[in-house]
Structure formats: structure tokens, C-alpha cells
Design a protein around this motif. Structure first.
Motif, PDB file in Angstrom:
ATOM      1  N   THR A 146       0.894  -1.294   0.088  1.00  0.00           N
ATOM      2  CA  THR A 146      -0.099  -0.089   0.109  1.00  0.00           C
ATOM      3  C   THR A 146       0.881   1.274   0.040  1.00  0.00           C
ATOM      4  O   THR A 146       0.282   2.514  -0.326  1.00  0.00           O
ATOM      5  CB  THR A 146      -0.972  -0.039   1.230  1.00  0.00           C
ATOM      6  OG1 THR A 146      -0.104  -0.099   2.366  1.00  0.00           O
ATOM      7  CG2 THR A 146      -1.962  -1.210   1.105  1.00  0.00           C
ATOM      8  N   ILE A 184      -3.619   4.021  -2.274  1.00  0.00           N
ATOM      9  CA  ILE A 184      -4.746   3.401  -1.287  1.00  0.00           C
ATOM     10  C   ILE A 184      -4.444   3.695  -0.121  1.00  0.00           C
ATOM     11  O   ILE A 184      -5.247   3.374   0.729  1.00  0.00           O
ATOM     12  CB  ILE A 184      -4.913   2.039  -1.762  1.00  0.00           C
ATOM     13  CG1 ILE A 184      -3.774   1.254  -1.676  1.00  0.00           C
ATOM     14  CG2 ILE A 184      -5.462   1.780  -3.183  1.00  0.00           C
ATOM     15  CD1 ILE A 184      -4.226  -0.279  -1.542  1.00  0.00           C
ATOM     16  N   SER A 185      -3.145   4.482   0.384  1.00  0.00           N
ATOM     17  CA  SER A 185      -3.117   4.611   1.703  1.00  0.00           C
ATOM     18  C   SER A 185      -2.538   3.610   2.754  1.00  0.00           C
ATOM     19  O   SER A 185      -3.097   2.806   3.070  1.00  0.00           O
ATOM     20  CB  SER A 185      -4.276   5.326   2.443  1.00  0.00           C
ATOM     21  OG  SER A 185      -3.858   5.672   3.772  1.00  0.00           O
ATOM     22  N   GLY A 210      -3.430   4.158   6.504  1.00  0.00           N
ATOM     23  CA  GLY A 210      -4.821   3.786   6.754  1.00  0.00           C
ATOM     24  C   GLY A 210      -5.004   2.745   7.098  1.00  0.00           C
ATOM     25  O   GLY A 210      -5.538   2.261   8.162  1.00  0.00           O
ATOM     26  N   HIS A 211      -4.334   1.763   6.110  1.00  0.00           N
ATOM     27  CA  HIS A 211      -4.200   0.074   6.224  1.00  0.00           C
ATOM     28  C   HIS A 211      -3.554  -0.358   7.547  1.00  0.00           C
ATOM     29  O   HIS A 211      -3.949  -0.959   8.186  1.00  0.00           O
ATOM     30  CB  HIS A 211      -3.641  -0.241   5.053  1.00  0.00           C
ATOM     31  CG  HIS A 211      -4.698  -0.453   3.783  1.00  0.00           C
ATOM     32  ND1 HIS A 211      -4.792   0.799   3.169  1.00  0.00           N
ATOM     33  CD2 HIS A 211      -5.370  -1.416   3.411  1.00  0.00           C
ATOM     34  CE1 HIS A 211      -5.778   0.277   2.120  1.00  0.00           C
ATOM     35  NE2 HIS A 211      -6.250  -0.575   2.282  1.00  0.00           N
ATOM     36  N   ILE A 232     -10.610   7.887   8.591  1.00  0.00           N
ATOM     37  CA  ILE A 232      -9.885   6.981   7.433  1.00  0.00           C
ATOM     38  C   ILE A 232     -10.738   6.971   6.380  1.00  0.00           C
ATOM     39  O   ILE A 232     -10.568   7.080   5.187  1.00  0.00           O
ATOM     40  CB  ILE A 232      -9.376   5.695   8.050  1.00  0.00           C
ATOM     41  CG1 ILE A 232      -8.070   6.200   8.843  1.00  0.00           C
ATOM     42  CG2 ILE A 232      -8.831   4.908   6.937  1.00  0.00           C
ATOM     43  CD1 ILE A 232      -7.488   4.951   9.910  1.00  0.00           C
ATOM     44  N   THR A 258     -10.324   8.168   2.765  1.00  0.00           N
ATOM     45  CA  THR A 258     -10.280   7.086   1.666  1.00  0.00           C
ATOM     46  C   THR A 258     -11.345   7.321   0.578  1.00  0.00           C
ATOM     47  O   THR A 258     -10.929   7.288  -0.576  1.00  0.00           O
ATOM     48  CB  THR A 258     -10.187   5.886   2.172  1.00  0.00           C
ATOM     49  OG1 THR A 258      -9.485   5.697   3.111  1.00  0.00           O
ATOM     50  CG2 THR A 258     -10.292   4.576   1.145  1.00  0.00           C
ATOM     51  N   GLY A 313     -10.150   9.366  -3.013  1.00  0.00           N
ATOM     52  CA  GLY A 313     -10.383   8.492  -3.976  1.00  0.00           C
ATOM     53  C   GLY A 313     -11.066   9.100  -5.334  1.00  0.00           C
ATOM     54  O   GLY A 313     -10.698   8.927  -6.421  1.00  0.00           O
ATOM     55  N   GLY A 330      -5.447   8.004   5.645  1.00  0.00           N
ATOM     56  CA  GLY A 330      -6.338   7.301   4.877  1.00  0.00           C
ATOM     57  C   GLY A 330      -6.229   8.242   3.147  1.00  0.00           C
ATOM     58  O   GLY A 330      -6.885   8.080   2.206  1.00  0.00           O
ATOM     59  N   SER A 348      -3.486   8.785   1.582  1.00  0.00           N
ATOM     60  CA  SER A 348      -2.518   8.229   0.553  1.00  0.00           C
ATOM     61  C   SER A 348      -1.648   9.306   0.001  1.00  0.00           C
ATOM     62  O   SER A 348      -1.881  10.162  -0.543  1.00  0.00           O
ATOM     63  CB  SER A 348      -3.164   7.500  -0.548  1.00  0.00           C
ATOM     64  OG  SER A 348      -2.185   7.133  -1.626  1.00  0.00           O
ATOM     65  N   ARG A 376     -10.917   2.203  -3.382  1.00  0.00           N
ATOM     66  CA  ARG A 376     -11.192   3.207  -2.295  1.00  0.00           C
ATOM     67  C   ARG A 376     -12.488   3.700  -1.694  1.00  0.00           C
ATOM     68  O   ARG A 376     -12.744   3.698  -0.688  1.00  0.00           O
ATOM     69  CB  ARG A 376     -10.515   4.516  -2.704  1.00  0.00           C
ATOM     70  CG  ARG A 376      -8.815   4.288  -2.880  1.00  0.00           C
ATOM     71  CD  ARG A 376      -8.177   5.595  -2.990  1.00  0.00           C
ATOM     72  NE  ARG A 376      -8.490   6.655  -2.073  1.00  0.00           N
ATOM     73  CZ  ARG A 376      -7.420   7.305  -1.418  1.00  0.00           C
ATOM     74  NH1 ARG A 376      -6.205   7.347  -1.853  1.00  0.00           N
ATOM     75  NH2 ARG A 376      -7.695   7.957  -0.441  1.00  0.00           N
ATOM     76  N   GLY A 378     -13.951   2.984   1.616  1.00  0.00           N
ATOM     77  CA  GLY A 378     -14.140   4.032   2.402  1.00  0.00           C
ATOM     78  C   GLY A 378     -15.774   4.144   2.734  1.00  0.00           C
ATOM     79  O   GLY A 378     -15.960   4.291   3.781  1.00  0.00           O
TER      80      GLY A 378
END
Length: 267
Positions: free
Chosen positions: A16, A21-22, A25-26, A118, A122, A126, A164, A166, A254, A258
């Protein structure tokens, strides 16, 4: 930490970090969704080292050129391609460093690490990536990078301090709005990640230097190795696909992620 936990953290970070896609956040969501303990700052530093090694290896020619230009830049001359690239990367890094220090000093960074935040970032960023990719011109390549555009992208990059968002995604979004091709935008985002990861990883390393022990160092080495492999694979695949594929698949992911996070956060 168990080997499975280390591999999960490393692969999530590696895959990631460079896809839009962050990664932050992941990594924040991973303990909550998988029922795992937070991996801690030491492992965060290790996976950052792994992803940094991957992007340096992939763009080794550009990195070597920039490093060769650093002495001339220190001498006050940006009259070679390497010195100019080093200068542009420095300019692009200053806004995120200043914003990161301010955020850390204010204590606001902890309050942003929520599922709701997030989820919104996201989803929202996105959609913004889709708008930039759909309507942005494709008139410039990475070689057309200017000091003005470096500063603008630096401010875009600072927005990625919100989990989130990215980092790569927001830099690509900004570059597409400025008229860079998909491949050129992605390359600029990846090159900008090198000094940014160095700076953030360095700050984290200072915080955990006194806590390291043999077991933690071993776990960190394992995590760094897996993060390196995952990041190199993800980066290589994305850069190849961007010759023929848009950013829409990442946008769809995303939006779905999200929306799911917002439903979870508010119900």
C-alpha cells in the motif's frame, strides 16, 4: 510478535505504500480489523526501511543522478540534471516536513487515527483522484518538472498526513491536475517518497532508539525484508500497468473500502 503478524504488517505496508490507497490508513486499520496488537514504532521504522530500499532500487538511476548532483547543489549551483532533481525533491519535501512537525507538536495527529476519518479520506480523496485522472491533461512528463510544480506537489503531499489520504495517491492527483501523464505523475510521486520516508523514518527511529533489543531487532529485520519484496512487486506492477491502465481500479477499491469503513464507524 508472531511471524504471521510480522508478515501481515510488512505486506500491507509494502503493497500500500506506493499504490494510491494509503499505507497509513491500512496499518491503522489492520490491528482493529484483524484483532491484533499494534505493531509499535520499531516495526513501523523497519517496514519504512524496507519500502525505502524498494523505491531506491527501482529508481536507482534517478537516485544516483540526484545524489551526484548534491555536492553542486551545496555549492549553490543547480546547473546539472542531478543537481536540479535534488533541488526539486528538496523543495517538494519541505512542506510535508513543516506540516508533520507542527502536527506532532500540537498533538492533533493522534486524533486523526480514527476509522471515521480514514473512511472519509479514503472515499473523498479516491473520488478526487478519479476527477484528476479523468479530466487532467497529459501534456507533461516527469522531465518537465519545475520548481513551481515541486512546491505545489509538496503542499499536496502534506495533505497525506491525514490518515487514509494516501501519500502517493494525493501526489498523483496533484500531478494529474498539473497536466502530467499517468506514468509521469506516478514517477514523481515515487521519487518524492524517498526524502519523505527518510525524514519520517528518521524521526521514528529517534523515538525508538533507546527501546531496541535483540528480539525486536530480529523482528524488524524480518518485517523490513518482507516489506521490501512486497513494495518492489507492487511498484513494478503499477508502473508497468500505467502504460495502458488508468487509476480507476484503485478508485473503485477506495470507494468500496471508504464506504464500508463509514458504515462500520457510524453503526
Amino acid at each position: 510478535m508472531t511471524l504471521l503478524h510480522l508478515i501481515l504488517v510488512a505486506v500491507v505496508q509494502g503493497v500500500t505504500e506506493f499504490l494510491p490507497i494509503s499505507s497509513s490508513g491500512h496499518l491503522i486499520l489492520l490491528p482493529a480489523l484483524a484483532g491484533l496488537d499494534d505493531q509499535g514504532l520499531t516495526i513501523d521504522v523497519a517496514v519504512h526501511v524496507g519500502t525505502l530500499a524498494a523505491v531506491v532500487l527501482y529508481f536507482r538511476r534517478d537516485v544516483a543522478e540526484a545524489l551526484a548532483g548534491v555536492p553542486r547543489l551545496f555549492a549553490g549551483r543547480a546547473d546539472t540534471p542531478g543537481a536540479r532533481l535534488a533541488l526539486l525533491l528538496l523543495i517538494a519535501t519541505l512542506p510535508v516536513m513543516a506540516a508533520g512537525l507542527a502536527l506532532r507538536a500540537s498533538g492533533l495527529d493522534a486524533g486523526l487515527r480514527s476509522v471515521a476519518v480514514i473512511g472519509w479520506t479514503t472515499l473523498g480523496f479516491g473520488l478526487l483522484l478519479w476527477v484528476a485522472d479523468r479530466f487532467g491533461r497529459a501534456a507533461r512528463e516527469d522531465g518537465d518538472w519545475t520548481m513551481r510544480h515541486a512546491l505545489i506537489l509538496g503542499f499536496w503531499q502534506a495533505v497525506a498526513l491525514i490518515p487514509g489520504t494516501s501519500r502517493s495517491g494525493i501526489c498523483i492527483t496533484g500531478a494529474r491536475f498539473l497536466g502530467y501523464t499517468r506514468h509521469g505523475a506516478a514517477k514523481l510521486a515515487m521519487l518524492m517518497s524517498i526524502p519523505t520516508i527518510l525524514a519520517s523514518g528518521g524521526l521514528l527511529a529517534l523515538e525508538v532508539a533507546a527501546e531496541a533489543d535483540a528480539a525486536l531487532a530480529r523482528d524488524g529485520a524480518i518485517a523490513a525484508a518482507f516489506a521490501f519484496v512486497a513494495a518492489l512487486a507492487a511498484l513494478s506492477l503499477m508502473m508497468r500497468l500505467l502504460r495502458t491502465v488508468s487509476f480507476t481500479p484503485y478508485v473503485i477499491y477506495r470507494i468500496a473500502l471508504g464506504a464500508g469503513l463509514l458504515i462500520w464507524a457510524y453503526t
